[in-house]
Scaffold this motif. Structure first.
Motif, short mmCIF file in Angstrom:
data_model
loop_
_atom_site.label_atom_id
_atom_site.label_comp_id
_atom_site.label_asym_id
_atom_site.label_seq_id
_atom_site.Cartn_x
_atom_site.Cartn_y
_atom_site.Cartn_z
N GLU A 33 0.84 -1.19 0.00
CA GLU A 33 0.00 0.00 0.00
C GLU A 33 0.88 1.25 0.00
N PRO A 34 0.73 2.14 -0.99
CA PRO A 34 1.57 3.34 -1.03
C PRO A 34 1.14 4.36 0.01
N GLY A 35 2.11 5.15 0.48
CA GLY A 35 1.81 6.24 1.37
C GLY A 35 1.00 7.31 0.67
N PRO A 36 0.46 8.29 1.40
CA PRO A 36 -0.45 9.27 0.81
C PRO A 36 0.19 10.12 -0.29
N LEU A 37 1.45 10.53 -0.13
CA LEU A 37 2.09 11.34 -1.17
C LEU A 37 2.32 10.52 -2.43
N LEU A 38 2.78 9.30 -2.26
CA LEU A 38 2.99 8.43 -3.42
C LEU A 38 1.66 8.10 -4.09
N ARG A 39 0.62 7.92 -3.30
CA ARG A 39 -0.71 7.65 -3.87
C ARG A 39 -1.17 8.83 -4.72
N GLU A 40 -0.95 10.04 -4.25
CA GLU A 40 -1.33 11.22 -5.02
C GLU A 40 -0.59 11.25 -6.36
N CYS A 41 0.67 10.87 -6.36
CA CYS A 41 1.44 10.83 -7.60
C CYS A 41 0.90 9.77 -8.56
N LEU A 42 0.52 8.63 -8.03
CA LEU A 42 -0.03 7.56 -8.87
C LEU A 42 -1.40 7.96 -9.42
N GLU A 43 -2.18 8.66 -8.64
CA GLU A 43 -3.48 9.13 -9.12
C GLU A 43 -3.31 10.15 -10.24
N ALA A 44 -2.21 10.90 -10.22
CA ALA A 44 -1.91 11.81 -11.34
C ALA A 44 -1.48 11.02 -12.56
N ALA A 45 -0.72 9.95 -12.35
CA ALA A 45 -0.22 9.16 -13.47
C ALA A 45 -1.35 8.58 -14.30
N VAL A 46 -2.40 8.08 -13.65
CA VAL A 46 -3.48 7.40 -14.39
C VAL A 46 -4.35 8.37 -15.17
N LEU A 47 -4.14 9.68 -15.03
CA LEU A 47 -4.89 10.66 -15.79
C LEU A 47 -4.26 10.95 -17.15
N ALA A 48 -3.19 10.24 -17.48
CA ALA A 48 -2.52 10.45 -18.76
C ALA A 48 -3.43 10.02 -19.92
N PRO A 49 -3.21 10.59 -21.10
CA PRO A 49 -3.96 10.14 -22.28
C PRO A 49 -3.42 8.80 -22.77
N SER A 50 -4.26 8.05 -23.47
CA SER A 50 -3.82 6.77 -24.04
C SER A 50 -4.63 6.47 -25.28
N ILE A 51 -4.05 5.71 -26.18
CA ILE A 51 -4.72 5.37 -27.43
C ILE A 51 -6.03 4.63 -27.12
N PHE A 52 -7.13 5.11 -27.68
CA PHE A 52 -8.46 4.54 -27.47
C PHE A 52 -8.85 4.53 -25.98
N TYR B 254 3.40 -3.21 -33.17
CA TYR B 254 4.64 -3.33 -32.41
C TYR B 254 4.56 -2.70 -31.01
N GLY B 255 3.39 -2.18 -30.65
CA GLY B 255 3.23 -1.59 -29.32
C GLY B 255 3.78 -0.18 -29.21
N ARG B 256 3.96 0.51 -30.33
CA ARG B 256 4.49 1.88 -30.29
C ARG B 256 3.53 2.82 -29.55
N GLU B 257 2.25 2.78 -29.93
CA GLU B 257 1.30 3.69 -29.29
C GLU B 257 1.05 3.28 -27.84
N LEU B 258 1.14 2.01 -27.55
CA LEU B 258 1.00 1.57 -26.16
C LEU B 258 2.11 2.19 -25.31
N LEU B 259 3.36 2.16 -25.78
CA LEU B 259 4.46 2.70 -25.00
C LEU B 259 4.44 4.23 -24.97
N ILE B 260 3.93 4.86 -26.00
CA ILE B 260 3.74 6.31 -25.94
C ILE B 260 2.74 6.65 -24.83
N SER B 261 1.68 5.87 -24.74
CA SER B 261 0.68 6.08 -23.68
C SER B 261 1.31 5.90 -22.30
N VAL B 262 2.09 4.83 -22.13
CA VAL B 262 2.75 4.59 -20.85
C VAL B 262 3.75 5.71 -20.55
#
Length: 334
Positions: free
Chosen positions: A19-38, A68-76
C-alpha cells in the motif's frame, strides 16, 4: 503489535502489503490521468521501497493499429511524465530509469523519489494542468494560436528530447490529407471496425474506452479528419458541425525509433499537452497515418531522419468532459 494488522503508511513509504503512502498515492493518481490510445489505459504500477515500477499492460494493446506496441508505449510514457511531475510538485526529485529489464520486458520504467528539491512555477503549473487536460474533438475557434505560445510548446518538446515541428499553410494541408487518407483506409478494415466497436462499447459502469460524449460532432465535408469513434454506432445521432481552418497542426518526432524512443516520445507528448492546457489551448491527437508504416514515413517528409510519434491539432476549443478512468486499485500491483 498484532501480526497481520495493517500499519499506517506515511508520506512516500510503502507498507509491507504494497500500500503506497499518501504522497505516493497522489502521484499515482496523477499518473493514471494520462492520455492513451483509445483510452485503453495500458499501464500498471508497483510501488517499491525506492519508488514505483511502471509496467506495460500489453494485453490492452490495440493490435490492429499498433502491431509493435508503439502507441502503447507512448501512452505509458505519458503516464510516466505525469508521475515525474507529481513527484517534483511534492518536493522530490524524480529519478527515472527506462527499460531496466530490456526493451521487451513487462517493466518499462522505474521512477524513484529522490532527493528533496525546491518546487518551481513551471512544475506547479504542469501539475495543476494534469486533471484539466482533455482530448478535445469539438470544433475549435477560427483564431490562430499566438506565436509565443507555439514557441513554448516547441521548448516543452525539446525539454524531453523531442522535436515539435509546426506545419506551415502548405504543409498543414498535406498533413491533413495524409490523415484523411489514413482514416478512410482504416474504415475499410473489418478488424479495425471490430476493435473500434470494442473500445466504444457502452457497458454500464465501464471505466475505459471512448464514451459517446467524447466522440465529438461529425466534421462537415470531413474538413478536419478526426478519428470517427461513432463509425460503428450509426444509431447514436451526432450533430454535423463546421470545423476550423486555422488550428495549428504540429508533428512531434524523435531522432531514433524503438521502445525507448516511444517512451520518451510519450513523455514529450504529455509535456506539450500539459503546457497547452496551462495556456488555455485545446488539443487533439491525429494518429491514424502513424499506424500505417507507409504513411508514417510520409509525415515528416522525404529525406528526413526524424521519426514521427504524434500529430497534434492545437487551438482554442470549448470545454469538454473528461474520459473515464479505472480506479487506482485496479492498476496497482502490491
Amino acid at each position: 503489535m498484532t501480526t497481520g494488522t495493517r500499519q499506517p503508511v506515511h508520506g512516500w513509504a510503502v507498507a509491507h502489503d504494497g500500500e503506497p503512502g499518501p504522497l505516493l498515492r497522489e502521484c499515482l493518481e496523477a499518473a493514471v490521468l494520462a492520455p492513451s490510445i483509445f483510452n485503453t489505459q495500458p499501464w500498471r504500477f508497483r510501488p517499491t521501497s525506492a519508488g514505483v515500477d511502471v509496467l506495460a499492460d500489453r494485453g490492452r494493446r490495440v493490435g490492429v493499429i499498433d502491431e509493435y506496441g508503439r502507441e502503447l508505449l507512448i501512452s505509458v510514457g505519458a503516464a510516466v511524465f505525469n508521475l515525474r511531475v507529481a513527484m517534483l510538485a511534492r518536493g522530490r526529485q524524480a529519478v527515472l530509469s527506462l527499460l531496466p529489464d530490456g526493451p521487451h520486458a513487462e517493466r518499462v520504467a522505474c521512477v524513484r523519489a529522490g532527493a528533496r528539491v525546491a518546487g518551481s512555477d513551471t512544475v506547479a503549473a504542469l501539475a495543476r494542468a494534469i486533471p484539466r487536460r482533455r482530448t478535445n474533438r469539438r470544433p475549435f475557434a477560427d483564431v490562430p494560436v499566438e506565436r509565443w505560445m507555439i514557441d513554448e510548446l516547441v521548448r516543452a518538446a525539446e525539454a524531453e528530447g523531442a522535436e515539435l515541428t509546426v506545419a506551415d499553410l502548405d504543409a498543414r494541408g498535406a498533413v491533413l490529407e495524409v490523415v484523411r487518407f489514413a482514416e478512410r483506409r482504416w474504415r475499410a478494415q473489418p478488424n479495425y471496425l471490430a476493435a473500434l466497436e470494442w473500445w466504444t462499447r457502452c457497458d454500464i459502469g465501464r471505466l475505459d474506452g471512448v464514451p459517446p460524449e467524447a466522440y465529438g460532432p461529425w466534421s462537415a465535408a470531413e474538413r478536419m479528419p478526426l478519428r470517427d469513434f461513432g463509425l460503428v454506432h450509426p444509431l447514436r445521432k451526432r450533430a454535423v458541425e463546421r470545423f476550423e481552418d486555422t488550428s495549428t497542426i504540429a508533428v512531434l518526432s524523435t531522432r531514433t525509433d524503438g521502445p525507448e524512443a516511444w517512451l520518451r516520445g510519450g513523455q514529450a507528448l504529455e509535456r506539450v499537452l500539459l503546457t497547452a492546457t496551462v495556456r488555455g489551448l485545446a488539443t487533439t491527437p491525429l494518429t491514424q497515418p502513424l499506424e500505417i508504416p507507409a504513411l508514417r514515413a510520409l509525415v515528416c517528409g522525404p529525406g528526413t531522419t526524424r521519426h514521427p510519434q504524434a500529430i497534434i491539432r492545437i487551438g482554442y476549443g470549448p470545454p469538454c468532459a473528461p474520459s473515464p478512468r479505472r480506479p487506482l486499485a485496479e492498476v496497482l500491483l502490491r
